[in-house]
Scaffold this motif. Structure first.
Motif, short mmCIF file in Angstrom:
data_model
loop_
_atom_site.label_atom_id
_atom_site.label_comp_id
_atom_site.label_asym_id
_atom_site.label_seq_id
_atom_site.Cartn_x
_atom_site.Cartn_y
_atom_site.Cartn_z
N PHE A 80 0.86 -1.05 -0.10
CA PHE A 80 -0.11 0.00 -0.02
C PHE A 80 0.72 1.23 -0.09
O PHE A 80 0.54 2.12 0.75
N ASP A 81 1.88 1.34 -0.87
CA ASP A 81 2.95 2.39 -0.78
C ASP A 81 2.52 3.29 -1.72
O ASP A 81 3.28 4.18 -2.57
N GLY A 82 1.33 3.17 -2.40
CA GLY A 82 0.78 4.23 -3.43
C GLY A 82 0.13 3.53 -4.56
O GLY A 82 -0.34 4.05 -5.42
N ASN A 83 0.13 2.09 -4.60
CA ASN A 83 -0.46 1.36 -5.52
C ASN A 83 -1.52 0.62 -5.07
O ASN A 83 -1.31 -0.10 -4.14
N ARG A 84 -2.84 0.56 -5.81
CA ARG A 84 -3.88 -0.34 -5.23
C ARG A 84 -4.58 -0.99 -6.64
O ARG A 84 -3.96 -0.38 -7.96
N ARG A 85 -5.00 -1.98 -6.61
CA ARG A 85 -5.28 -2.79 -7.86
C ARG A 85 -6.88 -3.10 -7.70
O ARG A 85 -7.60 -3.25 -6.85
N TYR A 95 15.32 -3.05 13.88
CA TYR A 95 16.51 -2.40 13.19
C TYR A 95 16.09 -1.42 12.35
O TYR A 95 15.02 -1.91 11.65
N GLY A 96 16.35 -0.20 12.31
CA GLY A 96 15.92 0.80 11.40
C GLY A 96 14.86 1.36 11.78
O GLY A 96 14.42 1.46 12.88
N ASP A 97 13.79 1.42 10.79
CA ASP A 97 12.51 2.11 11.16
C ASP A 97 11.13 1.26 10.52
O ASP A 97 10.24 1.57 10.57
N SER A 98 11.27 -0.10 10.72
CA SER A 98 10.38 -0.81 10.04
C SER A 98 10.48 -2.33 10.93
O SER A 98 11.41 -2.58 11.58
N PHE A 99 9.32 -2.81 10.61
CA PHE A 99 9.39 -4.17 11.30
C PHE A 99 8.16 -5.12 10.59
O PHE A 99 7.36 -4.56 9.89
N THR A 100 8.15 -6.20 10.71
CA THR A 100 7.15 -7.23 10.03
C THR A 100 6.44 -8.04 11.12
O THR A 100 7.03 -8.52 12.09
N ALA A 101 5.11 -8.05 10.90
CA ALA A 101 4.31 -9.05 11.92
C ALA A 101 3.65 -10.02 11.05
O ALA A 101 3.09 -9.63 10.23
N SER A 102 3.98 -11.22 11.07
CA SER A 102 3.63 -12.42 10.30
C SER A 102 3.15 -13.61 11.23
O SER A 102 3.62 -13.79 12.07
N PHE A 114 0.20 -14.95 6.58
CA PHE A 114 -0.43 -13.60 6.55
C PHE A 114 0.62 -12.96 7.08
O PHE A 114 1.07 -12.94 8.34
N LYS A 115 0.82 -11.61 6.36
CA LYS A 115 1.94 -10.59 7.01
C LYS A 115 1.60 -9.06 6.77
O LYS A 115 1.04 -9.03 5.77
N TYR A 116 2.20 -8.38 7.79
CA TYR A 116 2.01 -6.96 7.73
C TYR A 116 3.60 -6.41 7.67
O TYR A 116 4.31 -6.78 8.71
N ASP A 117 3.95 -5.31 6.97
CA ASP A 117 5.30 -4.76 6.99
C ASP A 117 4.75 -3.38 7.39
O ASP A 117 3.97 -2.65 6.72
N PHE A 118 5.41 -3.06 8.62
CA PHE A 118 5.12 -1.69 9.12
C PHE A 118 6.36 -0.73 8.78
O PHE A 118 7.53 -1.36 9.14
N GLN A 119 6.25 0.48 8.86
CA GLN A 119 7.25 1.53 8.56
C GLN A 119 7.10 2.81 9.07
O GLN A 119 5.88 3.19 9.02
#
Length: 148
Positions: A10-15, A122-129, A137-142
């Motif tokens: 969802f970084d700017g593209n939808r289908r 680490y950095g500014d993101s994480f993944t919940a899967s 099923f996973k979410y990548d958060f930033q």
């Protein structure tokens, strides 16, 4: 989000899938961004559940229901644990037609800036899967700073 094996971002593209008179076709659409929450201005806590949306209805619907409740597998941003959470939805009743469907593995709760930073390793993101027999099923958060 209905196709297996595809990671949707969802970084700017939808289908969108359009139904045509002779066949269906997919059309990508650009949106400037998909921020979930501005955690510095709206402290929360916030909660997120994805819902498959039928374009026929302006509101979440469950056919003839005005309320709906079901269990949703939910990631707790404070603890980092997935669990089943009984979730209540306010819905718009419709006499005819189909209903929107809650994605029952899509919940995230206790969304705050402090809890988000607890999850970042680490950095500014994480993944919940979470992995199920049918797939992962996973979410990548930033975390991002908005420039106005």
């Amino acid at each position: 989000m209905n196709s297996s094996g595809i990671n949707y971002d969802f970084d700017g593209n939808r289908r969108y899938v359009y139904e045509g008179p002779t066949n269906d076709y997919e059309q990508p659409e650009y949106t400037p961004m998909f921020p979930l929450f501005n955690l510095t201005q709206e402290s929360g806590p916030w909660r997120l559940v994805l819902i498959e949306d039928d374009k026929d209805y302006p509101d979440h619907s469950r056919k003839n229901d005005t309320n709906h409740a079901q269990s949703v597998i939910t990631f707790d941003l404070e603890t980092g644990v997935w669990s089943s959470v009984f979730t209540w939805f306010t819905t718009k009743s419709h006499l005819f037609g189909s209903s929107d469907d809650v994605m029952d593995k899509s919940g995230v709760r206790k969304i705050t800036e402090a809890n988000a930073y607890k999850r970042i390793s680490y950095g500014d993101s994480f993944t919940a899967s979470k992995t199920y027999s049918s797939g992962t099923f996973k979410y990548d958060f930033q975390m991002t700073t908005l420039n106005n």
